[in-house]
Design a protein around this motif. Structure first.
Motif, PDB file in Angstrom:
ATOM      1  N   THR A  69       0.836  -1.207   0.000  1.00 52.17           N
ATOM      2  CA  THR A  69       0.000   0.000   0.000  1.00 52.17           C
ATOM      3  C   THR A  69       0.870   1.256   0.000  1.00 52.17           C
ATOM      4  O   THR A  69       0.578   2.249  -0.687  1.00 52.17           O
ATOM      5  CB  THR A  69      -0.934   0.017   1.213  1.00 52.17           C
ATOM      6  OG1 THR A  69      -1.710  -1.186   1.236  1.00 52.17           O
ATOM      7  CG2 THR A  69      -1.870   1.222   1.161  1.00 52.17           C
ATOM      8  N   VAL A  73       0.966   4.249  -2.743  1.00 46.17           N
ATOM      9  CA  VAL A  73       0.828   5.674  -2.400  1.00 46.17           C
ATOM     10  C   VAL A  73       2.013   6.472  -2.935  1.00 46.17           C
ATOM     11  O   VAL A  73       1.852   7.593  -3.436  1.00 46.17           O
ATOM     12  CB  VAL A  73       0.697   5.832  -0.867  1.00 46.17           C
ATOM     13  CG1 VAL A  73       0.784   7.300  -0.471  1.00 46.17           C
ATOM     14  CG2 VAL A  73      -0.623   5.242  -0.381  1.00 46.17           C
ATOM     15  N   GLN A  77       2.028   9.595  -5.533  1.00 46.19           N
ATOM     16  CA  GLN A  77       2.732  10.858  -5.331  1.00 46.19           C
ATOM     17  C   GLN A  77       3.472  11.283  -6.600  1.00 46.19           C
ATOM     18  O   GLN A  77       3.433  12.454  -6.991  1.00 46.19           O
ATOM     19  CB  GLN A  77       3.730  10.730  -4.185  1.00 46.19           C
ATOM     20  CG  GLN A  77       3.129  10.793  -2.795  1.00 46.19           C
ATOM     21  CD  GLN A  77       4.212  10.824  -1.738  1.00 46.19           C
ATOM     22  OE1 GLN A  77       4.867   9.816  -1.474  1.00 46.19           O
ATOM     23  NE2 GLN A  77       4.409  11.983  -1.131  1.00 46.19           N
ATOM     24  N   ALA A 108      -1.596  15.647   1.514  1.00 48.77           N
ATOM     25  CA  ALA A 108      -2.405  14.528   1.984  1.00 48.77           C
ATOM     26  C   ALA A 108      -1.767  13.188   1.623  1.00 48.77           C
ATOM     27  O   ALA A 108      -1.735  12.256   2.447  1.00 48.77           O
ATOM     28  CB  ALA A 108      -3.805  14.628   1.374  1.00 48.77           C
ATOM     29  N   LEU A 109      -1.241  13.075   0.387  1.00 52.99           N
ATOM     30  CA  LEU A 109      -0.576  11.822  -0.005  1.00 52.99           C
ATOM     31  C   LEU A 109       0.659  11.570   0.852  1.00 52.99           C
ATOM     32  O   LEU A 109       0.929  10.425   1.251  1.00 52.99           O
ATOM     33  CB  LEU A 109      -0.195  11.890  -1.483  1.00 52.99           C
ATOM     34  CG  LEU A 109      -1.347  11.810  -2.483  1.00 52.99           C
ATOM     35  CD1 LEU A 109      -0.853  12.049  -3.904  1.00 52.99           C
ATOM     36  CD2 LEU A 109      -2.043  10.459  -2.395  1.00 52.99           C
ATOM     37  N   VAL A 112      -0.500  10.295   4.249  1.00 55.58           N
ATOM     38  CA  VAL A 112      -0.902   8.885   4.204  1.00 55.58           C
ATOM     39  C   VAL A 112       0.330   7.986   4.160  1.00 55.58           C
ATOM     40  O   VAL A 112       0.409   6.960   4.861  1.00 55.58           O
ATOM     41  CB  VAL A 112      -1.806   8.632   2.987  1.00 55.58           C
ATOM     42  CG1 VAL A 112      -2.079   7.136   2.817  1.00 55.58           C
ATOM     43  CG2 VAL A 112      -3.121   9.383   3.139  1.00 55.58           C
ATOM     44  N   GLY A 113       1.312   8.373   3.324  1.00 56.64           N
ATOM     45  CA  GLY A 113       2.525   7.574   3.237  1.00 56.64           C
ATOM     46  C   GLY A 113       3.288   7.539   4.552  1.00 56.64           C
ATOM     47  O   GLY A 113       3.791   6.476   4.965  1.00 56.64           O
ATOM     48  N   GLY A 115       1.978   7.888   7.506  1.00 60.16           N
ATOM     49  CA  GLY A 115       1.191   7.051   8.421  1.00 60.16           C
ATOM     50  C   GLY A 115       1.458   5.570   8.191  1.00 60.16           C
ATOM     51  O   GLY A 115       1.597   4.786   9.156  1.00 60.16           O
ATOM     52  N   LEU A 116       1.550   5.153   6.921  1.00 57.84           N
ATOM     53  CA  LEU A 116       1.860   3.759   6.626  1.00 57.84           C
ATOM     54  C   LEU A 116       3.273   3.403   7.084  1.00 57.84           C
ATOM     55  O   LEU A 116       3.518   2.280   7.562  1.00 57.84           O
ATOM     56  CB  LEU A 116       1.719   3.518   5.114  1.00 57.84           C
ATOM     57  CG  LEU A 116       0.293   3.581   4.569  1.00 57.84           C
ATOM     58  CD1 LEU A 116       0.300   3.572   3.041  1.00 57.84           C
ATOM     59  CD2 LEU A 116      -0.539   2.413   5.098  1.00 57.84           C
TER      60      LEU A 116
END
Length: 428
Positions: A69, A73, A77, A108-109, A112-113, A115-116
């Protein structure tokens, strides 16, 4: 199959001629920079994100899901930064407004990255020494978009805040000591890297475009200065004479109403001044149209060198008839304007050659666009008309980035005086 390859080859050659060779040097630099900025995120994606994650993920369900995932992401990007790059660059070059939506999507991307990445670290799904590579990549696309959009000081403030936030987040999931300091240094390196690769190139482009606009303004100012000179000369000639004509006309009216014969004398004087003014205006216009070729050559060299173009002038106009100098002077004016306004010249050679029968003026410059010369405007057509008045010709050639203009004017033969006889041959 061969026919299809020939079609593709023809299209490539057509693109090369229209999309590349016709560009000036600044447009070529901008095109190359855009290609580099498009490729750079994908290079970092392959070397810092997909490959390190692919070889360091544990073969368990959760790490595999989080890892792939994260790779997806990261690819998003790259796609987003490529799609929004033109708008970001146009904003920096003051061609468009702030791309706020693009910045929000890039942020935002990245969030998310990150966070992963935190989830992978907390679940111990990837080797500790490899987690820094995807972290380094995730800040690059956002930093590239941010580098075009905000001033440098604000850029550093944003990345400092991002660094503090990430250090706190990784400390919360159990990262300690030297590894935490290394992650903080990685964010600093990512910020400096994107600033150097994006902002420095954009700054160079901005300086080059500003210089190009300055050259265009300088050419316009040269034309405006010539118009002001002509208007000033015309005012000096006509202002005083018109004032005298107005006063003498009023005096003649008053004398005529009183029945005084002096009114006729005043009107005769008005007539004389009007004819004198007409003659002086003709001299001013003739002096403007019939340019001194030597003055025009010196002026062209000065204007071109002031614009950063190496200009070399050879030959002398001494002894040429006024009509020939006037026609060739207009050629120098028009050619100088074309060099300044069209293309991106670095050098210009002006050569004046006088033979026994004709005078040849050659002007050649580099940095010319690959266009048909007659399609650039009505200037060349006007020059041909002026040269035709003195039986002259104009030849224009272009190719391989070089523009060459050659004007030839025949020299008038000296008139024989009345009663003059050819010398007789004397036999020995």
């Amino acid at each position: 199959m061969r026919k299809g390859s020939e079609v593709v080859g023809g299209r490539v050659r057509g693109w090369w001629k229209q999309e590349w060779r016709d560009r000036n040097k600044i447009e070529k630099v901008e095109f190359q920079s855009m290609v580099m900025w498009h490729v750079m995120p994908w290079f970092f994606f392959l070397s810092w994100a997909s490959l390190p994650l692919g070889v360091s993920m544990k073969h368990e369900a959760l790490p595999l899901v989080l890892g792939w995932t994260l790779i997806a992401v990261a690819a998003l990007q790259c796609l987003h930064v490529n799609r929004s790059l033109r708008r970001s660059v146009d904003h920096y070059l003051k061609r468009a407004g702030m791309p706020r939506r693009d910045l929000a999507v890039a942020g935002a991307l990245m969030a998310v990255g990150l966070g992963l990445t935190l989830a992978l670290t907390a679940s111990d799904g990837v080797k500790d020494e490899m987690i820094g590579f995807p972290l380094l990549f995730l800040a690059v696309p956002f930093g590239q978009a941010l580098g075009f959009a905000v001033p440098i000081r604000r850029f550093f403030v944003y990345f400092a805040a991002l660094d503090v936030l990430l250090v706190g987040a990784f400390a919360a999931v159990g990262v300690r000591g030297g590894q935490l300091a290394a992650l903080a240094a990685i964010i600093v390196v990512a910020g400096l890297l994107t600033l150097l690769t994006s902002r420095c190139g954009a700054w160079t482009l901005a300086v080059m475009w500003e210089g190009d606009r300055a050259r265009e303004v300088e050419a316009r100012l040269a034309v405006a200065e010539e118009r002001l000179r002509f208007g000033r000369d015309l005012h000096d000639v006509m202002g005083r004479n018109l004032a005298v004509i107005a006063l003498k006309s009023e005096l003649a009216v008053q004398l005529a109403r009183r029945g005084r014969p002096e009114a006729v004398d005043q009107m005769v004087e008005v007539q004389r001044i009007a004819r004198e003014s007409q003659r002086e205006v003709r001299e001013v216009v003739r002096g403007y149209r019939e340019a001194d070729l030597a003055v025009e050559l010196v002026g062209a060299q000065g204007v071109l060198e002031a614009a950063g173009i190496d200009c070399r002038v050879s030959g002398s106009s001494a002894g040429l008839p006024v009509s020939v100098q006037s026609a060739l002077g207009w050629v120098v004016r028009e050619a100088t304007t074309n060099v300044l306004r069209h293309g991106d010249a670095q050098r210009c050679d002006i050569a004046l050659t006088v033979t026994g029968e004709r005078t040849t003026l050659t002007i050649e410059n580099d940095g010319a666009p690959e266009v048909v010369p007659e399609s650039t405007g009505s200037g060349l057509a006007g020059l041909r008309e002026r040269l035709a008045m003195v039986d002259g010709t104009l030849d224009v050639t272009s190719g391989n980035g070089t523009f060459r203009l050659a004007a030839q004017v025949p020299l008038p033969r000296p008139q024989k005086s009345a009663g003059a006889r050819e010398p007789e041959e004397v036999g020995l």
